[in-house]
Design an enzyme around this catalytic site. Structure first.
Site, PDB file in Angstrom:
ATOM      1  N   ASP A 119       2.894   3.361  -7.730  1.00 49.25           N
ATOM      2  CA  ASP A 119       4.060   2.604  -7.437  1.00 49.25           C
ATOM      3  C   ASP A 119       3.613   1.045  -7.113  1.00 49.25           C
ATOM      4  O   ASP A 119       2.504   0.751  -6.991  1.00 49.25           O
ATOM      5  CB  ASP A 119       5.037   3.191  -6.495  1.00 49.25           C
ATOM      6  CG  ASP A 119       4.410   2.991  -5.139  1.00 49.25           C
ATOM      7  OD1 ASP A 119       3.249   2.234  -4.887  1.00 49.25           O
ATOM      8  OD2 ASP A 119       5.132   3.682  -4.101  1.00 49.25           O
ATOM      9  N   HIS A 174       1.970   0.305  -0.307  1.00 51.83           N
ATOM     10  CA  HIS A 174       3.471   0.293   0.199  1.00 51.83           C
ATOM     11  C   HIS A 174       4.170  -0.551  -0.072  1.00 51.83           C
ATOM     12  O   HIS A 174       5.161  -1.173   0.550  1.00 51.83           O
ATOM     13  CB  HIS A 174       3.216   0.414   1.800  1.00 51.83           C
ATOM     14  CG  HIS A 174       4.329   1.135   2.712  1.00 51.83           C
ATOM     15  ND1 HIS A 174       4.100   2.332   3.007  1.00 51.83           N
ATOM     16  CD2 HIS A 174       5.349   0.847   2.947  1.00 51.83           C
ATOM     17  CE1 HIS A 174       5.183   2.912   3.767  1.00 51.83           C
ATOM     18  NE2 HIS A 174       5.994   2.031   3.620  1.00 51.83           N
TER      19      HIS A 174
END
Length: 410
Positions: free
Chosen positions: A335, A304
Site C-alpha cells: 500500500d 503507513h
C-alpha cells in the site's frame, strides 16, 4: 458496557434532501479520477479533517516518495494480442476477488462521512473485494458485520498498552466471523503529523478560534454531523474515556499503543488466532522472512502512508527485496500511493499479489458516502481494465517483471 454507542448512533443517519443527493450524484459522475474525488473531499471537509486524512509526518518526504516510486516505472506494451476479454479475477488469501485489491484500514472515517466505515464496507462487498476494519473505526466490529453482511471482513488490530483490551477486540472479531486478522507493527509511537498541530487538531481536543472557524466554513459537513451526532470510536468504548471522540485521538496516534510489543508477542497471537493472519507495516526483508516463519498468511509492505517515519523508503521500492526474502511462502500486498489502475499493474509486476488502498476510499466516501466509495473502486477497476488492454495483458496471471521498462531519468 455495550459494544454499540448510544441510541443516537443506533442507525445510519437520515438522508439529505433529494436535491442535495442529486447534486452529489452529479459531482460523482463527473469525477473521472481519484484526484477528482480528492478535490471534492477537500472542498467538502474542514481543513483539519481533510489534512488528517491527506497528510503525512514531518516534511512528508515519504508521503511524496510513495507516489514518485510509481512514476519511476513504465509499462512496456505488447500489441497484436487478443484482449477482447480481460480477466481481473484472482485468489487472495485463498479466496477469489474481482481484482487484486483490498481496502486498507483507515481510522476516524466518521468525520468524513457518518458511519463511513459501513459505507466503505458495503461498497467493497458490492465490488467483490475485502474490507479491513481498523481498531480506530467509528463503527464497531459488530455493527459492520451486521450492516455489511456480504463483505469479506478483515480486522486490523493495533497493539494497545492494555493487552487484555487488545485481545478482547481480537476475540470480538473472531466472534463476529471476520475472516482475517491484520496486526499493524509500525506504531510503537505516533508519527509527528505537523498538519494536525497547525490545525489545532490535538489531544486533548480544544476548540479554538482557528478550528471553530474552520468547521463553520463547511456548512454541509456541519449539517451532516448535526444529523448523525459526534463520531465515536466505537471499538474503543471502555478503553480510555477521553479517546472516545475522533477529535480527541486524531493527533495523538500512538499514545495508547504498546512500544514493548515484540516478535514473541506476535507469535502468541498467531497461535491463538485460528484464521488467516497478515502483518502490516513491513519494510525490511529480514522482518518479512520472520513473518513468513511464523506461519502468517500474508504481509503488507507499508510505511503507513508516509504517516510514521518520515524518511522511510517508498513501499513500492521496498517490495522487490521482500518478494525475494519470502520466496512465495505467503501473499504479499503493498500500500501507499496507489491512485491509478496502472499502479496496480506496476505493483503486481514487481511481485505483489495485490494492493491495498486507503486514501482513495477516504476521498470517495467523504465526497459522497457509499456512492463515493463505490465510485473510487469503479475508477480503479476501469483504469485497470484499460491499462491491461492497452498493454496486451489479458489476465492478472500474465503480469510479471517483463511488462515493465524503467523510465529514463527526468
Amino acid at each position: 458496557m455495550s459494544h454499540e454507542t448510544a441510541s443516537a448512533h443506533g442507525a445510519l443517519p437520515p438522508s439529505s434532501s433529494p436535491a442535495a443527493s442529486a447534486r452529489r450524484a452529479r459531482r460523482l459522475y463527473h469525477a473521472y479520477s481519484i484526484e477528482s474525488l480528492r478535490d471534492i473531499a477537500q472542498r467538502t471537509l474542514p481543513r483539519a479533517v481533510f489534512d488528517f486524512y491527506d497528510g503525512g509526518a514531518e516534511d512528508e518526504s515519504t508521503l511524496k516518495a510513495n507516489r514518485a516510486a510509481f512514476a519511476r516505472h513504465a509499462i512496456l506494451p505488447r500489441f497484436l494480442v487478443d484482449v477482447s476479454r480481460i480477466d481481473t479475477t484472482m485468489n487472495l488469501l485463498g479466496k477469489p476477488v474481482s481484482m487484486p485489491l483490498a481496502v486498507a484500514p483507515t481510522g476516524a472515517i466518521g468525520y468524513g462521512w457518518p458511519f463511513g466505515d459501513v459505507a466503505i464496507a458495503r461498497a467493497a462487498g458490492a465490488a467483490g473485494l475485502p474490507y479491513a476494519l481498523p481498531t480506530s473505526s467509528t463503527s464497531s466490529i459488530e455493527r459492520v458485520a451486521r450492516e455489511a453482511p456480504h463483505t469479506r471482513l478483515w480486522f486490523q488490530s493495533y497493539m494497545l498498552r492494555k493487552r487484555d483490551f487488545t485481545m478482547g477486540l481480537i476475540q470480538r472479531a473472531r466472534d463476529a466471523d471476520y475472516e482475517a486478522l491484520i496486526i499493524t507493527i509500525d506504531m510503537p509511537t505516533g508519527g509527528k503529523r505537523e498538519r494536525d498541530m497547525r490545525n489545532d487538531f490535538g489531544l486533548p481536543f480544544r476548540f479554538s478560534a482557528r478550528n471553530v472557524l474552520d468547521f463553520a466554513s463547511r456548512p454541509g459537513w456541519v449539517a451532516r454531523l448535526a444529523r448523525s451526532g459526534m463520531p465515536v470510536l466505537e471499538n474503543m468504548l471502555g478503553f480510555v474515556p477521553d479517546t472516545l471522540h475522533t477529535s480527541t485521538i486524531a493527533s495523538s496516534v500512538g499514545k495508547n499503543y504498546d512500544p514493548a510489543f515484540n516478535w514473541d508477542d506476535l507469535a502468541r497471537i498467531r497461535e491463538v488466532w485460528p484464521r488467516r493472519m497478515l502483518v502490516k507495516g513491513v519494510l525490511h526483508p529480514d522482518d518479512a522472512a520472520r513473518v513468513a516463519d511464523l506461519g502468517c498468511d500474508g504481509l503488507v509492505v507499508s510505511n503507513h502512508g508516509g504517516r510514521q517515519l518520515d524518511g522511510a523508503p517508498a513501499a513500492l521500492d521496498a517490495l522487490p527485496a521482500i518478494v525475494q526474502a519470502v520466496s512465495g511462502r505467503l501473499d504479499i500486498l503493498v500500500d501507499g500511493g496507489v491512485r491509478r489502475g496502472a499502479d496496480i499493474v506496476k505493483a503486481l509486476a514487481l511481485g505483489a499479489q495485490a494492493v491495498m488502498v486507503g486514501r482513495p476510499l477516504l476521498y470517495g466516501v467523504s465526497a459522497g458516502g457509499e456512492a463515493g466509495a463505490a465510485r473510487a473502486l469503479f475508477l480503479l477497476r476501469e483504469e485497470l481494465l484499460r491499462t491491461m488492454r492497452l498493454s496486451g495483458i489479458a489476465s492478472i496471471g500474465d503480469i510479471g517483471p517483463h511488462v515493465l521498462a524503467p523510465f529514463a531519468a527526468r
